[in-house]
Design a protein around this motif. Sequence first.
Motif, PDB file in Angstrom:
ATOM      1  N   LEU A  27      -1.350 120.393  77.154  1.00  0.00           N
ATOM      2  CA  LEU A  27      -1.254 121.853  77.159  1.00  0.00           C
ATOM      3  C   LEU A  27      -2.642 122.492  77.087  1.00  0.00           C
ATOM      4  O   LEU A  27      -2.902 123.513  77.732  1.00  0.00           O
ATOM      5  CB  LEU A  27      -0.399 122.335  75.984  1.00  0.00           C
ATOM      6  CG  LEU A  27       1.119 122.157  76.141  1.00  0.00           C
ATOM      7  CD1 LEU A  27       1.840 122.647  74.890  1.00  0.00           C
ATOM      8  CD2 LEU A  27       1.628 122.921  77.360  1.00  0.00           C
ATOM      9  N   ALA A  28      -3.534 121.873  76.316  1.00  0.00           N
ATOM     10  CA  ALA A  28      -4.908 122.388  76.244  1.00  0.00           C
ATOM     11  C   ALA A  28      -5.597 122.276  77.595  1.00  0.00           C
ATOM     12  O   ALA A  28      -6.312 123.185  78.025  1.00  0.00           O
ATOM     13  CB  ALA A  28      -5.696 121.612  75.180  1.00  0.00           C
ATOM     14  N   THR A  31      -4.004 124.875  79.932  1.00  0.00           N
ATOM     15  CA  THR A  31      -4.459 126.204  79.496  1.00  0.00           C
ATOM     16  C   THR A  31      -5.886 126.468  79.953  1.00  0.00           C
ATOM     17  O   THR A  31      -6.191 127.534  80.511  1.00  0.00           O
ATOM     18  CB  THR A  31      -4.375 126.319  77.967  1.00  0.00           C
ATOM     19  OG1 THR A  31      -3.019 126.139  77.545  1.00  0.00           O
ATOM     20  CG2 THR A  31      -4.874 127.672  77.496  1.00  0.00           C
ATOM     21  N   ALA A  35      -7.018 129.222  82.751  1.00  0.00           N
ATOM     22  CA  ALA A  35      -7.977 130.240  82.296  1.00  0.00           C
ATOM     23  C   ALA A  35      -9.238 130.232  83.162  1.00  0.00           C
ATOM     24  O   ALA A  35      -9.751 131.296  83.546  1.00  0.00           O
ATOM     25  CB  ALA A  35      -8.340 130.007  80.831  1.00  0.00           C
ATOM     26  N   TYR A 332       4.867 121.804  80.779  1.00  0.00           N
ATOM     27  CA  TYR A 332       3.403 121.781  80.709  1.00  0.00           C
ATOM     28  C   TYR A 332       2.801 122.909  81.555  1.00  0.00           C
ATOM     29  O   TYR A 332       1.904 123.637  81.115  1.00  0.00           O
ATOM     30  CB  TYR A 332       2.867 120.439  81.210  1.00  0.00           C
ATOM     31  CG  TYR A 332       3.088 119.285  80.276  1.00  0.00           C
ATOM     32  CD1 TYR A 332       2.949 119.432  78.901  1.00  0.00           C
ATOM     33  CD2 TYR A 332       3.422 118.017  80.766  1.00  0.00           C
ATOM     34  CE1 TYR A 332       3.144 118.365  78.045  1.00  0.00           C
ATOM     35  CE2 TYR A 332       3.615 116.945  79.915  1.00  0.00           C
ATOM     36  CZ  TYR A 332       3.485 117.118  78.549  1.00  0.00           C
ATOM     37  OH  TYR A 332       3.672 116.062  77.694  1.00  0.00           O
ATOM     38  N   GLY A 336       1.438 126.177  79.590  1.00  0.00           N
ATOM     39  CA  GLY A 336      -0.007 126.208  79.809  1.00  0.00           C
ATOM     40  C   GLY A 336      -0.443 127.448  80.573  1.00  0.00           C
ATOM     41  O   GLY A 336      -1.510 128.018  80.294  1.00  0.00           O
ATOM     42  N   SER A 337       0.382 127.896  81.535  1.00  0.00           N
ATOM     43  CA  SER A 337       0.062 129.118  82.286  1.00  0.00           C
ATOM     44  C   SER A 337       0.030 130.338  81.375  1.00  0.00           C
ATOM     45  O   SER A 337      -0.895 131.156  81.442  1.00  0.00           O
ATOM     46  CB  SER A 337       1.102 129.339  83.395  1.00  0.00           C
ATOM     47  OG  SER A 337       1.056 128.313  84.349  1.00  0.00           O
ATOM     48  N   LEU A 339      -0.420 130.472  78.111  1.00  0.00           N
ATOM     49  CA  LEU A 339      -1.577 130.404  77.222  1.00  0.00           C
ATOM     50  C   LEU A 339      -2.882 130.634  77.988  1.00  0.00           C
ATOM     51  O   LEU A 339      -3.815 131.261  77.478  1.00  0.00           O
ATOM     52  CB  LEU A 339      -1.622 129.041  76.530  1.00  0.00           C
ATOM     53  CG  LEU A 339      -0.450 128.718  75.578  1.00  0.00           C
ATOM     54  CD1 LEU A 339      -0.544 127.290  75.065  1.00  0.00           C
ATOM     55  CD2 LEU A 339      -0.426 129.712  74.408  1.00  0.00           C
ATOM     56  N   GLY A 340      -2.948 130.138  79.240  1.00  0.00           N
ATOM     57  CA  GLY A 340      -4.145 130.317  80.061  1.00  0.00           C
ATOM     58  C   GLY A 340      -4.401 131.768  80.412  1.00  0.00           C
ATOM     59  O   GLY A 340      -5.557 132.216  80.448  1.00  0.00           O
ATOM     60  N   LEU A 343      -5.921 133.337  77.365  1.00  0.00           N
ATOM     61  CA  LEU A 343      -7.303 132.908  77.180  1.00  0.00           C
ATOM     62  C   LEU A 343      -8.230 133.569  78.204  1.00  0.00           C
ATOM     63  O   LEU A 343      -9.343 133.992  77.859  1.00  0.00           O
ATOM     64  CB  LEU A 343      -7.391 131.383  77.303  1.00  0.00           C
ATOM     65  CG  LEU A 343      -8.797 130.763  77.160  1.00  0.00           C
ATOM     66  CD1 LEU A 343      -9.403 131.124  75.813  1.00  0.00           C
ATOM     67  CD2 LEU A 343      -8.731 129.249  77.333  1.00  0.00           C
ATOM     68  N   CYS A 377      -0.620 130.988  87.986  1.00  0.00           N
ATOM     69  CA  CYS A 377       0.554 130.477  87.268  1.00  0.00           C
ATOM     70  C   CYS A 377       1.466 129.674  88.196  1.00  0.00           C
ATOM     71  O   CYS A 377       1.998 128.620  87.814  1.00  0.00           O
ATOM     72  CB  CYS A 377       1.334 131.643  86.649  1.00  0.00           C
ATOM     73  SG  CYS A 377       0.463 132.478  85.306  1.00  0.00           S
TER      74      CYS A 377
END
Length: 406
Positions: A27-28, A31, A35, A332, A336-337, A339-340, A343, A377
């Motif tokens: 996920l990091a 993300t 981002a 994922y 992740g999208s 959160l990205g 960020l 995304c």
Amino acid sequence: MPLRLPFAVLVCLRYLREGRMQTVLILAGVTGGVAVIIFLTTLITQLQASIIERTLGSQAHIVLKPPRLANRTLLPPSSTAAIVQPRAQRLRSIDQWEAVAQLANQTSGVLAVSPVLSGAGFAARADASQAINLLGVDEEAYQRIVQMPKYLRLGRFDVSGANTVIGVELAKDLGVTVGDKLRLIAMDGRNDLATIAGIFDIGNRDLNKRWVYTSIKLAQSLLDLPGGITEIDLRVTDLFQAESTARQLAAQTGLVADSWMQTNSQLLTALKSQSASNNLIRFFVTAIVAVGIASVLVVSVVQKQKEIGILRAMGASPQRIMAVFLLQGGIYGGVGSALGVGLSLALLQFFSRITRNADGSLLVSPDLDVSVVLGACTLAMLVGLLAAALPARRAARLDPVQAIRV
């Protein structure tokens, strides 16, 4: 009544919970990838738009001019008996410029047309004088090419009658301001007295020192070109189609058609290089995210081979097993999208605060472009699903008997 989740969702969430560290790391990665894509795309797009606006905001996209005077010689082409020097170029008007302007105005992709009379001269005040480029323009038509009001520092853009508009550097050199008189002198000595109606700052020191705007009629009188126009300025809808439009007009009129893509070739090269760099970075970031998701899911299939075999032996179909891992890839990409996006917004907010233009204005807007966000995304979701496809297929093809024996 307790909520009953579908089989694929239940197993997927269990696998994600059991491999917490793997889940967090992937996920990091997603993300950070989303981002970076959103931040760089937004940053480069805004910087390119700012550069184009600053460079092209004060000039025409296409300029139509008379062809250059060619040399004539009676010597045969193979003769080397004489050195032929370039012919001096005198100030000339465009033949039937009204018809040319009408043709240009009817050309597809042309937004605005403005006749301009341009010639060299001097601006004098008391015992001080400066070399200038005299620009006779139609006030209303020219402002559709260059939005002069936004460049004004004092007064107004008014070139009617004997009014003139000059740059801030010329005003400093001659010690004048709005309302003062200025003598405009042509190269042959013709001169007239003009009143300064406005002072502009285009952001280019040389242009601020040389450009002097007057009415077309006053410029025609000073430059001894009655009824004449030396160039026709055009503004087009699509900046990057300016060259093709210029070639079309040159073929139709026989005039020289210079587009901004010719006169600013270095700028065009820089813009293309920026776009290529951005696309290259996006490709590598996407590839790294895809490899990360695929590798984690491949390891997960190997680690949970026995569990998958038991599930298959209990009646779970290959499609359900495949759905478990595809769902992991989708989660994922989706989480992740989200959160990205958050960020990237934080990065833009931070960057917009620490970087400013010379005048204190924002260099980069912290606002996100919806199309860029949706594109990033969607790309992350597709990458997540495609990266999960191979491990999912492998898991679905496991033979339950062999998987349990491992």
